[in-house]
Design an enzyme around this catalytic site. Sequence first.
Site: not given
Ligand SMILES: Nc1ncnc2c1ncn2[C@@H]1O[C@H](COP(=O)(O)OP(=O)(O)OP(=O)(O)O)[C@@H](O)[C@H]1O
Ligand SMILES: [Mg+2]
Length: 268
Positions: A63, A151, A153, A199, A203, A217
């Site tokens: 979002k 990085e 992952i 958080d 997830y 996150d």
């Molecule tokens: N360093 C990373 N390498 C690979 N994938 C990543 C990485 N960081 C985040 N992601 C992917 O992107 C998604 C969303 O990242 P993150 O949890 O940081 O953001 P968010 O603000 O919580 O977004 P969301 O509302 O979609 O959860 C993660 O669930 C993961 O699938």
């Molecule tokens: Mg997240």
Amino acid sequence: MNSIDEDKIFSSPRIRRYEKRIKDSELFETVEEVFDYFTVKSLYELMRRRILKRMNGVISSGKEARVYLGYGYNGEKYAVKIYLTATAEFRKGILKYIIGDPRFEGLLPRDTRKLIYLWTRKEFRNLKKMYENGVSVPKPIAVYNNVLVMEFIGVEDKRAPLLIEVWDELSEEDLLYIFDQIIDNMKKIYCRAKLVHADMSEYNVMVREDLSIVIIDVSQAVHIEHPNAMDFLDRDIRNIHRFFYREAGLEDIPSVNDLKNMVVNCGA
Ligand SMILES: Nc1ncnc2c1ncn2[C@@H]1O[C@H](COP(=O)(O)OP(=O)(O)OP(=O)(O)O)[C@@H](O)[C@H]1O
Ligand SMILES: [Mg+2]
């Protein structure tokens, strides 16, 4: 959008030249998204600094933020997290993680865009602090305005799965191994980085093929002196306990109270 007339900006010859340079570059090769003006500028700046060479497809579209696969100049793979222009709801939601954190005393931009930049820098700072203290998080690479580079992952172009996506394929022994790593990392976050994730859940934990974990996150993480730090820690521990005890059925894990003591007891 704010007081800036985007149409005027985009029709100026300077910006048209600038846009053409970007289109000519490899940066946006396979990205179908149309970024807003400020994001384009930020990505271009990261390219000018030779941090990002090009951007590939979307990894995740949330979002408030989108995560893209990006490439560095030596073939490095990066996760590029871009915060989108925020809604009033988002502004309201993040304030409780900024106000009260001694690191951000007196720093509260009224302008929503500036607040997003602060939020992005906050995530970078948290990531750096955790990384430097041996927490298993993606290595922070760069931050500029609303764009954070870290990085990637995953294997090849495929991101590693989240704990929520794989737990039901894992044995009890594997799950215990993951649980132990999470608690161990929560200790490092609290005792060494002096932060609370705020958080923590199934997830926001990625699981590599060898079952080692990576915590992601971290934008909302607060300093342990934040007035609500203990409530956030409590919620994190309850989340993790609920998931492993109730969902995954690990009945022998320590109680919420014991887990909390384990995390905040920073002695040897
Ligand atoms: N360093 C990373 N390498 C690979 N994938 C990543 C990485 N960081 C985040 N992601 C992917 O992107 C998604 C969303 O990242 P993150 O949890 O940081 O953001 P968010 O603000 O919580 O977004 P969301 O509302 O979609 O959860 C993660 O669930 C993961 O699938
Ligand atoms: Mg997240």
